[in-house]
Every structure is written in structure tokens, then in C-alpha cells.
Design an enzyme around this catalytic site. Structure first.
Site, PDB file in Angstrom:
ATOM      1  N   GLU A 171      -5.055  13.652  -0.364  1.00 12.38           N
ATOM      2  CA  GLU A 171      -4.248  12.527  -0.688  1.00 12.38           C
ATOM      3  C   GLU A 171      -3.731  12.465  -2.160  1.00 12.38           C
ATOM      4  OE1 GLU A 171      -5.496   8.571   0.714  1.00 12.38           O
ATOM      5  OE2 GLU A 171      -4.299   7.622  -0.579  1.00 12.38           O
ATOM      6  N   ARG A 209     -10.985  -1.545  -0.158  1.00 14.12           N
ATOM      7  CA  ARG A 209     -11.108  -1.394   1.579  1.00 14.12           C
ATOM      8  C   ARG A 209     -12.619  -1.459   1.711  1.00 14.12           C
ATOM      9  NH1 ARG A 209      -8.137  -0.147   5.895  1.00 14.12           N
ATOM     10  NH2 ARG A 209      -6.226   0.700   5.033  1.00 14.12           N
ATOM     11  N   GLU A 216      -8.150   7.125  11.428  1.00 17.47           N
ATOM     12  CA  GLU A 216      -9.453   6.865  10.903  1.00 17.47           C
ATOM     13  C   GLU A 216     -10.583   5.891  11.821  1.00 17.47           C
ATOM     14  OE1 GLU A 216      -7.075   5.540   7.678  1.00 17.47           O
ATOM     15  OE2 GLU A 216      -8.595   6.221   6.222  1.00 17.47           O
TER      16      GLU A 216
END
Ligand code: MTE
Ligand code: HPA
Ligand code: MOS
Length: 766
Positions: free
Chosen positions: A226, A304, A707
Site C-alpha cells: 500500500e 482503525r 479483509e
């Protein structure tokens, strides 16, 4: 056609970075990296390397034409070490040579004189010394601190989860080709072509338009690409800028293992308070995230973690605090789940501990605390379209939990050396990038004059099937067969300013942009058809199965004819579109808002059989009821769920990153780092597609899938723990993952484990 790449994959014809034809004059790069985890560079001697025949140049920080900086969120990450080295494997210099072999051999001739500095690998130690990446954050609902006083039971504990190597089959790499006027075309194995473009422009000190990034597909990313593809691309691009020759670098596996970041290990403290009826009334948790040497994506991952502190439970009083701690490990980064799994392991540990203390099955606590429609998350959003209970009750009934329990109990009663364990793992995962501005995407569609269609989006195919899904979207919107559609490479000159393919949101974001582009084209084509067929205004016209329909009757006019007609009428057959997820927001001051477009739910029941003589185990089944919404491709989605489950089980039970106290990675090859193989996968994975409505924000109501199923793997840890406790009920078993066969064996025989444990100096065992 269920998966567009299947044909070329099985024939070995799919193109990855290292398969691209090499241009004449290409040079090869190799990194010289730090041989220590922390120190001050006194001097660097590369004369011998430079004198090697075939070596063209040795590049160091001093050669960087722009900024020596690749930190995306925090500018704390030099591309090449200049003054200090901050982890074992930190790039210091880049050798450029005529062949790959010469470059690699020359690297061994470089010597650095480095004054050692103290090495920290433990996040709690980094915290104690004040080494934080960013200020801590706290999310709060109600008043946990007060509510504990009203609880009948309050239980404290600690939970630790390890890192995880991405182990994408294709290692990191990049290939830069010089064009005219200093422009560079870059092939990169990245999830984020724009991130590569931005970082390279910054390092080279050139405008972004000078850099074109092209990606055909990745042999896996799993979050590892990423942000962390940027550095390798910047290195080869810098060499190309300086030498005006193509430069290629594909990392060897051991280089990749040593130099790249992994899933963040976490160490956490929890306090959970319950009432007599097993309701969780209060929960307090503190997360110490092991960020590694620089920020990279750690602040977003930490965020997160905070979002998913409650997993899928409604907890009226919750306080979650997180610290991102700077250590001397390679900078840890995104990995499937992005900090969510780490948070969910802690709340599940807290529930397991409470269950053990109270002498009830953990599932009794899990069940009564499941989120319900309208319940408030600690970040302000309310559960809408909540499927938590639906998934749970379906899994319990469909897979007959009572019978599975009874079978395990009976088995355990008549077997002394084998024990079965069972656990239930409900999940809830928020879909959207947690940074609002990242929730946007673009698409570009060309219809060629023969009626074939070329589609570009910002989506990167990494095995997750996004290209297939994009083809389905285009075929459905244009009402043409899949054979008409070609998915182009992902390229920054065709679709600009993209977000990385990540957060499981790639199909939602890019698919919605693609729908907008296709709908605009369809409207234009319908107008052409009206003129051509002389349709009256009140009659409806539409395209269906490559045919023009008027007033619900097919006409003679076909797709191909219509396209040619449009071209003759000088109507544009190209459209680009942009999509931004509506209705999401988050206030960083109050830590409240509506960060997620929607949530994905599910429940897994996991069973394991433990060989109590050897400490080895087999997962008998993973039975899942999962909230896919209206799955647009059940084969792709099933593949994602199965792969994620196995990867989650690997994280929780097998994959053990070992560093010595000097910060050197010991598990630096596939012989010492064990990922699940065919023998380690569960005997049966049964994923049931629950009939759920999906969401307006999910592409074609098909919910994001990349995910969430990884988190079912957390249940494997607790199933195994229960099997161990069936054999050794009083064993002390810290909540520490991965629960490897070695750890299992030591837990089964605590007396033996004590004789192995290192003794403090001057003391002997009783
Ligand atoms: N599946 C495969 N085969 N390879 C991958 O690299 N990455 C995972 C997941 N599934 C990955 C994968 C991660 S980390 C994410 S965020 C999503 O796919 C990204 O793709 P999506 O947004 O299209 O689901
Ligand atoms: N997931 C993946 N990448 C991200 C996220 C996220 O939630 N937020 C910012 N980058
Ligand atoms: Mo996935 S960790 O968001 O690339």
C-alpha cells in the site's frame, strides 16, 4: 468466466513486474543495508564496490536530487540513511551495475563504520522512554471508569499479538525507463500507483507529471504494497534520473523479509466489567502499537485499532487509548485488517478471560452482547443494517453448535492424549478508508469502433479479483457480454490521483466510478439510437444484451451497429467519471462521526483437534455464516473468504517473527518463518453466503470482502486455547499470539516449561 486471470495464471502467462520485456541498456540495482538496528554512521566506504568491473555507480543519500524523504503521513522516513540507521536492513546505499549478479556481489564489498546506539524492539519500552510516532488518541463512549463500580465482575488482563510477514509471492520491485525530457516511466509492484508517483516526484524533485506509473497486476500485496512499494520505485527512478538509463530492481526473498515492514505487533492491557447476566457494562483498553522505525501508515492503522476495539459487541461504556511506539524494527505497515484484527484479539481475550473466571462458555458472553440495530459505536456511528445476530443465529443453527459441542465433549471424555477445542468468532468490520479524503476513485472507458470496450480504473489487481468485478460492472451497465470488455493496466496517466487499492473498498470505489462512466455512455448511445430509429419521445429506449430495445421490444439495431452509428454521428465514445463516497465524516477533535459507509458482519465456528503428546494440531472445520450482501461473484468472494481465513489462522497460530535483542530478524527465510501450507489449512472450510440485503454503498449491493474474513482466524487461537485447557485445565496461558506448536507444547506441560525458562541470575529452581 468466473475469474478473468484464471487462464493466463494456470498457463504461467500472466505478466508480473519481472516478466516485462527488458529494454536494451537496462542496469540493475541492489541495496546495501544497515548491518545493525540502531547507530550513527561515521563513514561509508564503497570504493572497492565502485572499482568492481561492471559497477556503474554507487548512490547514497548525498545524490538525492529532491528530498530524502518517503514518509507519507509523517516526514520521518529517509529513503537512504544519512546520519543514523534506525533498523537492521535500513537502506544505506544503492549499487548500480550492468548485471543483477554484479550489483549483488558488489554490495558485499561496502563497509559502514557505525557507532552503536541503544536498540528498542519492545513497544512498551519505547512508550516508557517517550518514543511515540504521533500523540496518543482516546475513543470514548459513556464512562467506563465510573461504570466499573457498578459491575458484578471486573477482570484485568494483558494480550499480545505478533507481527506477520505479508509473504506476497511476488517480492517488492520496480523498473524505471527514461523517456525524453527527463520523464520517467515506472513499472512498480504497488497497490498505490499514485503514492509511488507522488513519492518519486518528491525524492527526485520533479513535478508529478514527469512520472508515469504503470501496474499490470501484483503477485499479492496484502497491504505490504500500500505504501512500501514507494521506496523501491524511488530508488530505481533516482538511478534512472542520474544515469539516463533503465534501472531495475527486484528484491530477493531474504532482502524483502529483512528490509520491509510487516503487520504491527501489539501489546495491550484490558479491563472488562460485566453484570451478573453477562452483559459487558464497561471496557477499558490500552494499545501499545509496535510501529517500527518510522510512521509509514502506523497512525492510520492505530486509528482503525481504536475503531474496532469493540469488535461486534455493544459496550455502553468504553474507553480505548492507543499509543504508536517507535522501535528499531523495519517500519510496520498495512496488513489485511489494518489494525482491526489486533483490536479484536484483545476484546476476545478479555471475553475469554472473563468466561474462564466465571466458569461459563465464552459464547454465552459473546451472544448476549452482540450489536443490535441502532446501537451506538464508541465513534458515534450507529449500527445500520446490523447483521450480527442474524449471522450468529444462522451459524449456530446451520452448523449445529450444540452437536459440535457435544461431539467435542464426548471425544474429550474418552481420549486422554487428544483433545478437541471449539470457539465462536463473530466479526464486524467497517468499510471505508478511515481517512475521508481517500474515499474517491476514477474510471475511464473507451468504446472502440468495433464495439469492444477498454476499461481503466484506479483499481490494482493483486489476486483479489477486482479486474473481474470491474469487467462485470462494465458488462452489466453497458449490457454487453464480458468478452467485449478489456481491463487495462492501472496507469497514472489514464486515471490520476487514485487511492491505493486497499481498505477492501477497491471494488466499491472504482466500481461506482465505472458505473457512472458507463451510464453516461449508455445515455449518449440511447440518444443516438433514438435518432437512428426515429423513436417517438414517449417511447422508452434501452440497451439490452447487445441489442437496442424500443418500448420493450427488441429492434434490429445491434450494439456493434449502434457504436458505428455513434461514431459516424461524431458522438464521443469515451467517458471518464469520478466517485466519492457520500455521507461519511469524522471529527478528529471529538473522535465522533460516521466514518464507515457500512459494516460487514459474520460468525465462524472453529474446531480443532490437539495432539497433546506432540503439541501439534489440526483444524477440523471452520464453519462460517457471512454477510456478503448480494455477492456479485460468489467464486471470487468464496476465494477471498477462504484465503483470508487461512491467513488469519497463520497469524494466530503459526507465523512467528523472531528478532534478537540486537534487533536482527532471525526468522529471515521460509525455513524459519512458517506460513500455512496445505497441511496446516483446516480440513474443511464451509462458508455460507447468508441472504443479506447488502448496502447502497457496496458495488451492486455486493459487500466488500477482502479483509473481514481474516478475523475469523482469531477464533482459531481460542479454539486451540480451549483444547489446551481440556488437557491441562490449570495451565497458565497468557493471551499471546501466535500460539505456535512450541508454545502449545509448553502450555500442555507447565512443569516442564518451568525447567526450560531462563532463570534470573543467582537463583535456582526449587
Ligand atoms: N487477496 C489476494 N489474493 N491478494 C492480496 O494481496 N489483499 C487483501 C485483500 N485480498 C489481497 C487479497 C487486502 S489487504 C485488501 S485491503 C483487499 O484485498 C484489497 O482489495 P479489495 O479492496 O478489492 O478487496
Ligand atoms: N485501510 C487501508 N488503508 C488506509 C486506511 C484504511 O482504513 N486508512 C488510511 N489508509
Ligand atoms: Mo489492505 S491492509 O487495506 O491493503
Amino acid at each position: 468466466m468466473s475469474f478473468v486471470d484464471a487462464n493466463t495464471h494456470v498457463r504461467g502467462e500472466s505478466l508480473y513486474l519481472d516478466d516485462l520485456p527488458v529494454v536494451t541498456g537496462t542496469l540493475y540495482a541492489c541495496v546495501y543495508s544497515s548491518p545493525v538496528a540502531h547507530g550513527r554512521i561515521r563513514s561509508l566506504d564503497y570504493t572497492e564496490a565502485l572499482d568492481t568491473p561492471g559497477v556503474v555507480r554507487v548512490i547514497t543519500a548525498a545524490d538525492i536530487t529532491g528530498e530524502n524523504q518517503i514518509g507519507g503521513i509523517v516526514p520521518d522516513e529517509p529513503l537512504l540513511a544519512a546520519e543514523t540507521v534506525d533498523f537492521w536492513g535500513m537502506p544505506i546505499a544503492l549499487v548500480i551495475a550492468e548485471t543483477d549478479e554484479i550489483a549483488r556481489a558488489a554490495v558485499h564489498k561496502i563497509k559502514a563504520d557505525i557507532d552503536p546506539l541503544p536498540v528498542i524492539t519492545d513497544p512498551r519500552e519505547a512508550y516508557a522512554q517517550g518514543h511515540l510516532i504521533v500523540p496518543s488518541r482516546t475513543f470514548r463512549l459513556g464512562e467506563a471508569e465510573v461504570a466499573f463500580a457498578d459491575c458484578d465482575f471486573v477482570i484485568d488482563g494483558r494480550a499480545d499479538s505478533g507481527g506477520q510477514e505479508h509473504l506476497y509471492l511476488e517480492t517488492h520491485g520496480a523498473y524505471a525507463i527514461p523517456l525524453e525530457n527527463g520523464h520517467i516511466k515506472l513499472y512498480s509492484s504497488t497497490q498505490g500507483p499514485t503514492a509511488v508517483q507522488r513519492t518519486v516526484a518528491r525524492v527526485l524533485g520533479v513535478p508529478m507529471h514527469q512520472i508515469e506509473v504503470d501496474v499490470t497486476r501484483l503477485g499479492g500485496g496484502f497491504g505490504g504494497k500500500e505504501d512500501q512499494a514507494n521506496g523501491w520505485a524511488a530508488l530505481v527512478a533516482l538511478a534512472t534520473l542520474l544515469l539516463r538509463r533503465p534501472v531495475k530492481y527486484i528484491l530477493h526473498r531474504m532482502e524483502d523479509l529483512r528490509m520491509s515492514g510487516k503487520r504491527h505487533p501489539y501489546s495491550s492491557d484490558f479491563r472488562i466489567g460485566l453484570t451478573k447476566d453477562l452483559k459487558i457494562k464497561a471496557y477499558q483498553v490500552t494499545f501499545y502499537q509496535n510501529a517500527g522505525a518510522s510512521a509509514d501508515l502506523s497512525p492510520a492503522v492505530m486509528e482503525r485499532t481504536l475503531f474496532h476495539a469493540n469488535n461486534t459487541y455493544f459496550i455502553p461504556n468504553l474507553t480505548a487509548t492507543a499509543y504508536s511506539c517507535r522501535t528499531n524494527l523495519p517500519s510496520n505497515t498495512a496488513f489485511r485488517g489494518f489494525g482491526g484484527p489486533q483490536a479484536m484479539f484483545v476484546i476476545e481475550s478479555a471475553i475469554a478471560k472473563a468466561a474462564e473466571v466465571l466458569g461459563v462458555p465464552a459464547s454465552d458472553i459473546q451472544r448476549v452482547n452482540l450489536l443490535q440495530e441502532g446501537d451506538e459505536f464508541h465513534y458515534g456511528q450507529r449500527a445500520e443494517g446490523c447483521e450480527a445476530l442474524h449471522c450468529w443465529t444462522d451459524a449456530v443453527a446451520r452448523f449445529n453448535l450444540a452437536q459440535l459441542r457435544q461431539e467435542a465433549d464426548e471425544f474429550n471424555a474418552c481420549n486422554s492424549l487428544y483433545k478437541k477445542g471449539l470457539a465462536i468468532m463473530p466479526i464486524c468490520f467497517g468499510i471505508s478508508f478511515t481517512k475521508k479524503w481517500m474515499n474517491q476513485a476514477g474510471a475511464l472507458v473507451h468504446i472502440y469502433t468495433d464495439g469492444s470496450v477498454g476499461v481503466s480504473t484506479g483499481a490494482v489487481e493483486m489476486g483479489q479479483g477486482v479486474n473481474m468485478k470491474m469487467m462485470q460492472v462494465a458488462a452489466q451497465c453497458l449490457s454487453v457480454s464480458l468478452e467485449r470488455i478489456k481491463l487495462e493496466t492501472t496507469n497514472t496517466t489514464r486515471v490520476a490521483n487514485t487511492s491505493p487499492s486497499a481498505a477492501s473498498a477497491t471494488s466499491d470505489l472504482n466500481g461506482k466510478a465505472l458505473q457512472l462512466a458507463c451510464h453516461a455512455l449508455t445515455e449518449r448511445l440511447v440518444a443516438v439510437a433514438r435518432i437512428r430509429l426515429g423513436v417517438r419521445e414517449e417511447q422508452s429506449v434501452r440497451l439490452q444484451n447487445e441489442q437496442v430495445w424500443v418500448a420493450d421490444q427488441p429492434t434490429e439495431l445491434t450494439w456493434s451497429q449502434l457504436i458505428w452509428e455513434a461514431y459516424q454521428q461524431r458522438v464521443s465514445l469515451t467517458e471518464q467519471a469520478h466517485y466519492a463516497t457520500p455521507a461519511i465524516h469524522f471529527d478528529l477533535v471529538t473522535e465522533k462521526g460516521h466514518p464507515f459507509a457500512y459494516h460487514v458482519y459474520g460468525t465462524a465456528i472453529i474446531g480443532v483437534t490437539l495432539d497433546c503428546l506432540r503439541g501439534t494440531y489440526v483444524f477440523d472445520y471452520v464453519n462460517v455464516s457471512h454477510d456478503f450482501g448480494k455477492s456479485m461473484n460468489t467464486l471470487v468472494d468464496r476465494g477471498q473468504a477462504e484465503g483470508a481465513i487461512v491467513q488469519g489462522i497463520g497469524w494466530m497460530t503459526l507465523e512467528d517473527l523472531q528478532y534478537n535483542t540486537a534487533g536482527k530478524l532471525l526468522s529471515n527465510a521460509l525455513s524459519t518463518y512458517k506460513i500455512p501450507d496445505i497441511y496446516a489449512v483446516p480440513k474443511e472450510i464451509d462458508v455460507h453466503f447468508l441472504d443479506t440485503p447488502g448496502s447502497d454503498y457496496a458495488i451492486m449491493r455486493s459487500k466488500a470482502v477482502g479483509e473481514p474474513p481474516l478475523m475469523y482466524g482469531i477464533g482459531a487461537y481460542f479454539a486451540l486455547r480451549n483444547a489446551i485447557r481440556a488437557y491441562a485445565p490449570n495451565t497458565e496461558l497468557p493471551f499471546s499470539a501466535p500460539l505456535t506448536p512450541e508454545k502449545v507444547l509448553l502450555a500442555l506441560y507447565p512443569e516442564f516449561a518451568r525447567t526450560l525458562a531462563p532463570q534470573p541470575a543467582g537463583k535456582t529452581t526449587a
